[in-house]
Design an enzyme around this catalytic site. Structure first.
Site, PDB file in Angstrom:
ATOM      1  CB  SER A 148      -0.959   0.034   1.220  1.00  0.00           C
ATOM      2  OG  SER A 148      -1.601   1.232   1.447  1.00  0.00           O
ATOM      3  CE1 TYR A 161      -4.305  -2.040   5.270  1.00  0.00           C
ATOM      4  CE2 TYR A 161      -3.359   0.017   4.484  1.00  0.00           C
ATOM      5  CZ  TYR A 161      -3.837  -1.300   4.158  1.00  0.00           C
ATOM      6  OH  TYR A 161      -4.230  -1.463   2.936  1.00  0.00           O
TER       7      TYR A 161
END
Length: 258
Positions: A148, A161
């Site tokens: 990501s 995250y």
């Protein structure tokens, strides 16, 4: 041009998080390029529905499914036992499964942030290690990790995250260097906002969507198929001299300037 360099005929790929969104799109892309695909996801009903739909779309591909939560260490081992028992071999591993709970750093409880790490990072670490003996049986195999942009810069995903995705990118680099001599290439992709079920609620807020688009030079949200295309390219023989890379699939977000 050698057509075979742009095909995956005869190869077997394992894809986690394969029932929906980016994972489902990756299965479709790989199947369309000639690969047989082993699909893994938590929700057995949704997984089987996706398998049947994709089987109808790609009748020449053999698609198998196994319901498992790769956040669970025991179930990770069960996934690889299943792959080994099939006897099909394995040339491609796509670590796509991911999860998140976005909140302030001090508001996470321990179980919550540990679950994020188990799903996003530790599953990729263990599945890659488990798959290594199978991948090494071929002259050229490939692992692709779905990271990501939050692993490369700050975005509003919450710290766990971003931390887990940054770890996944570093895992990519380490394994690429360590396993290159064994014929195993390891790469990653780093998506920005992609239109999936998981992002739909945030993107439904017009003010938030405007902020996202203002930071995205291409001026739009990405589609799952666009991530899948980048993943598939990294698996192809045509990408045989690429390893240790992380390709942004972000509409230019990471290169935005003022």
């Amino acid at each position: 041009m050698q057509r075979g360099r742009w095909r995956l005929d005869g190869q077997v790929a394992l894809v986690t998080g394969a029932s929906a969104g980016i994972g489902r799109a990756i299965v479709a892309e790989l199947a369309g390029l000639g690969a047989d695909v082993l699909m893994v996801a938590r929700d057995e009903g949704l997984l089987e529905q996706a398998r049947q739909e994709l089987e109808d779309e790609f009748p020449d591909a053999e698609l198998r499914a196994f319901a498992a939560d790769v956040a669970d260490p025991e179930q990770r081992r069960e996934v690889m036992d299943w792959v080994e028992d099939l006897g099909t071999g394995l040339q491609v591993l796509v670590n796509n499964a991911g999860t998140n709970a976005s909140r302030a750093a001090v508001d996470y409880d321990e179980e919550e942030w540990r679950q994020i790490f188990e799903t996003n990072l530790f599953s990729a670490w263990e599945l890659s290690r488990f798959a290594y003996p199978l991948l090494c049986q071929h002259a050229s195999s490939s692992i692709v990790n779905v990271g990501s942009v939050s692993g490369l810069t700050h975005v509003r995903t919450g710290a766990p995250y971003g931390m887990s995705k940054a770890g996944l990118h570093q895992l990519t680099r380490n394994l690429a260097c360590e396993w290159a001599e064994d014929g195993v290439r390891v790469n990653a992709v780093a998506p920005w906002y992609i239109r999936t079920r998981r992002t739909s609620a945030k993107l439904a807020d017009p003010d938030y969507l405007d902020e996202v688009l203002d930071r995205t030079p291409m001026g739009r949200v990405g589609e799952p198929e666009e991530v899948a295309a980048a993943v598939a390219f990294l698996c192809l023989p045509a990408a045989s001299y690429i390893t240790g890379e992380c390709i942004g699939v972000d509409g230019g977000f990471l290169h935005y300037g003022f």
